[in-house]
Design a protein around this motif. Sequence first.
Motif, PDB file in Angstrom:
ATOM      1  N   GLU A   1      12.401 -14.991 -19.000  1.00  0.00           N
ATOM      2  CA  GLU A   1      12.540 -14.231 -20.106  1.00  0.00           C
ATOM      3  C   GLU A   1      11.375 -13.818 -20.829  1.00  0.00           C
ATOM      4  O   GLU A   1      10.870 -14.603 -21.290  1.00  0.00           O
ATOM      5  N   CYS A   2      11.008 -12.391 -20.557  1.00  0.00           N
ATOM      6  CA  CYS A   2       9.855 -11.848 -21.417  1.00  0.00           C
ATOM      7  C   CYS A   2      10.431 -11.771 -23.006  1.00  0.00           C
ATOM      8  O   CYS A   2      11.555 -11.341 -23.030  1.00  0.00           O
ATOM      9  N   PRO A   3       9.584 -12.431 -23.919  1.00  0.00           N
ATOM     10  CA  PRO A   3      10.167 -12.471 -25.145  1.00  0.00           C
ATOM     11  C   PRO A   3      10.136 -10.871 -25.872  1.00  0.00           C
ATOM     12  O   PRO A   3      10.718 -10.485 -26.770  1.00  0.00           O
ATOM     13  N   TRP A   4       9.615  -9.951 -24.923  1.00  0.00           N
ATOM     14  CA  TRP A   4       9.452  -8.640 -25.422  1.00  0.00           C
ATOM     15  C   TRP A   4      10.592  -7.675 -24.595  1.00  0.00           C
ATOM     16  O   TRP A   4      10.916  -6.976 -24.923  1.00  0.00           O
ATOM     17  N   CYS A   5      10.547  -7.941 -23.417  1.00  0.00           N
ATOM     18  CA  CYS A   5      11.194  -7.237 -22.241  1.00  0.00           C
ATOM     19  C   CYS A   5      12.412  -7.651 -21.799  1.00  0.00           C
ATOM     20  O   CYS A   5      12.998  -7.093 -21.178  1.00  0.00           O
ATOM     21  N   GLY A   6      12.566  -8.964 -22.125  1.00  0.00           N
ATOM     22  CA  GLY A   6      13.996  -9.568 -21.619  1.00  0.00           C
ATOM     23  C   GLY A   6      13.729 -10.096 -20.219  1.00  0.00           C
ATOM     24  O   GLY A   6      12.787 -10.433 -19.939  1.00  0.00           O
TER      25      GLY A   6
ATOM     26  N   GLY B   1       4.537  -5.568 -16.356  1.00  0.00           N
ATOM     27  CA  GLY B   1       5.611  -5.214 -17.409  1.00  0.00           C
ATOM     28  C   GLY B   1       4.727  -4.783 -18.491  1.00  0.00           C
ATOM     29  O   GLY B   1       3.814  -3.882 -18.494  1.00  0.00           O
ATOM     30  N   CYS B   2       4.931  -5.503 -19.842  1.00  0.00           N
ATOM     31  CA  CYS B   2       4.367  -5.275 -21.013  1.00  0.00           C
ATOM     32  C   CYS B   2       2.831  -5.748 -20.961  1.00  0.00           C
ATOM     33  O   CYS B   2       2.058  -5.500 -22.112  1.00  0.00           O
ATOM     34  N   ARG B   3       2.593  -6.435 -20.215  1.00  0.00           N
ATOM     35  CA  ARG B   3       1.173  -7.318 -20.032  1.00  0.00           C
ATOM     36  C   ARG B   3       0.718  -7.910 -21.274  1.00  0.00           C
ATOM     37  O   ARG B   3      -0.225  -8.189 -21.557  1.00  0.00           O
TER      38      ARG B   3
ATOM     39  N   HIS C   1       2.498 -14.446 -17.862  1.00  0.00           N
ATOM     40  CA  HIS C   1       1.779 -13.192 -18.278  1.00  0.00           C
ATOM     41  C   HIS C   1       2.721 -12.019 -17.598  1.00  0.00           C
ATOM     42  O   HIS C   1       2.946 -12.242 -16.391  1.00  0.00           O
ATOM     43  N   HIS C   2       3.085 -11.198 -18.657  1.00  0.00           N
ATOM     44  CA  HIS C   2       4.252 -10.085 -17.820  1.00  0.00           C
ATOM     45  C   HIS C   2       3.273  -9.109 -17.358  1.00  0.00           C
ATOM     46  O   HIS C   2       3.203  -8.085 -17.923  1.00  0.00           O
ATOM     47  N   ALA C   3       2.608  -9.497 -16.149  1.00  0.00           N
ATOM     48  CA  ALA C   3       1.708  -8.639 -15.707  1.00  0.00           C
ATOM     49  C   ALA C   3       2.144  -7.209 -14.958  1.00  0.00           C
ATOM     50  O   ALA C   3       1.448  -6.267 -15.296  1.00  0.00           O
TER      51      ALA C   3
HETATM   52 ZN   LIG Z   1       7.110  -8.031 -21.023  1.00  0.00          ZN
END
Ligand SMILES: [Zn+2]
Lengths: 416, 105
Positions: free
Chosen positions: B5-10, B62-64, B58-60
């Motif tokens: 779960e990315c805290p920004w993208c889910g 995605g939102c990075r 690291h959401h490489a």
């Molecule tokens: Zn993200």
Amino acid sequence: MKRYSALGLLRNALDYNRNWPAAWRSPEPKKSYDAIIVGGGGHGLATAYYLARDHGLRNVAVLEKGWIGGGNTGRNTSIVRSNYLWTEASLLYEKSLQLWEGLSRDLNYNVMFSQRGVYNLGHSLQDMRDIERRVNANRLNGIDAEVLGPAEVKRAIPCINTSPGARYPILGASLQRRGGVARHDAVAWGFARAADALGVDIIEQCEVTGIEVRAGRAVGVATTRGAIAADRIGVVVAGNAGVLAGMAGLRLPIESHPLQAFVSEPIRPVLDTVVMSGAVHGYISQSDKGELVIGAGIDAYNGYGQRGSFPVIEHAMQAIIELFPAFSRVRMLRLWGGIVDICPDACPIVSKTPVQGLYFNCGWGTGGFKATPGSGWVFAHTLAHDRPHDLNAPFSLDRFASGALIDEHGAAAVAH
Amino acid sequence: MLLIECPWCGPRAETEFSYGGEAGIERPADPYALSDAEWADYLFFRRNPRGAHRELWHHAQGCRRWFGVERDTVSYRIEKSYRLSGAGSGRPAAAHIEASKEKRR
Ligand SMILES: [Zn+2]
Ligand SMILES: Cc1cc2nc3c(=O)[nH]c(=O)nc-3n(C[C@H](O)[C@H](O)[C@H](O)COP(=O)(O)OP(=O)(O)OC[C@H]3O[C@@H](n4cnc5c(N)ncnc54)[C@H](O)[C@@H]3O)c2cc1C
């Protein structure tokens, strides 16, 4: 110990193989030993064997939490070679390779060591420069090594795709002809049987749960089968090294990661050597039963679960199919993972520790099977003399503070 | 495959992320004040626990953005993910805030 021989095979066949003796005893643990080896993988068993054979230490126990060889020893893709880049590493692995060459005879146990050669592929100009450098370094250290061009690779391995349009074009390879594979289980069983014959107690289902340290000295271990005292304790538990170090209040520069491998259904003989590619994270050989044995790279995350993520397998598979398009229709049978102990410089730690009488042998990571006999040989020396052999002196725990790292990432990081 | 779960993208597939190792490691403010052993500890020695682990991802793809995850290293079960700058953040972010206060003073 009843010696194995061709005549023995025949005699036992006449009895319908009902009268083979057990290969090793299953003794109850004693209250104390001269030396305890924690971990009944190949490295631990080899250590006990060489302690008893070469150093006269026979009041020795190997404590294994599961069964002999159930760890990485029985889970690896069994590639053996010694063509590492740096002198310290190549001498250690070469010592091991030389022990492999006489191992079946030494142990009176067929470990099926097969010197079928190991190819390390180069896919770019830089790969080829690194290969030239490593081959030259090997030859200066007296280790057999050759550089081959794509045509020679194709001649030796007809099913490999060397066409210039390939996704991973093959510009050449290094070849170590003395490298190859061995039967991993047989290595554990052979060392266990030979150590047992010299008086070593092999105690399975015995997990070490604590290390007793008194006034800076290790004096014994707590186990699921009671407390056991010892003058010296050698810990050889691969991926669990950090857990055992914690029991003695030590820290190690090691992280545990899953490493996966898989085998195909058995097919006709098609690949009579070992092919590895560090650049595309895949390595492959064919077992005597006909299965393709394929290894992947490590999962990036820390893990102790003896399994990894599927994308890593997919990645290794993609690379293998690009290199060997004909294998795209072969079905895979089994998949498994082991927990490997990764060191920052991709080299092992075979060392004394700040705790007297406590020694660690770990950090072999993705490539320690090949080192099994050599690792046991130098570790036995270290325990017996309370100081390292010249071959493992550079592999001390101190090197992380002194800065004298042995950076084998180029030769060892992905490769096995 | 992990579902992270990315805290920004889910929740997203593991393949979108890259791993950053143990969370909360602070670069020593004055490396020259450290002994070789202390510097080695900072560079090379990690907790590597068998069990609960706080780590960076690291959401490489995605939102990075970097964030923290609490994961069990045996079951691989993810207990939670968290933003580094908000509540429940690792030590580096907290240290960073302290440092910037310092500068303002
Ligand atoms: Zn993200
Ligand atoms: C998928 C895979 C492929 C690989 N391929 C290769 C290859 O091709 N070539 C190569 O050279 N190397 C390879 N390796 C690496 C190699 O397998 C290891 O470096 C080597 O087997 C380590 O040997 P060991 O005896 O130290 O470990 P292990 O065989 O893991 O033995 C350690 C033992 O310690 C025991 N133990 C742990 N904790 C405790 C405790 N608390 N009390 C008692 N016992 C305990 C474990 O049960 C285990 O049996 C591979 C590894 C994997 C996982």
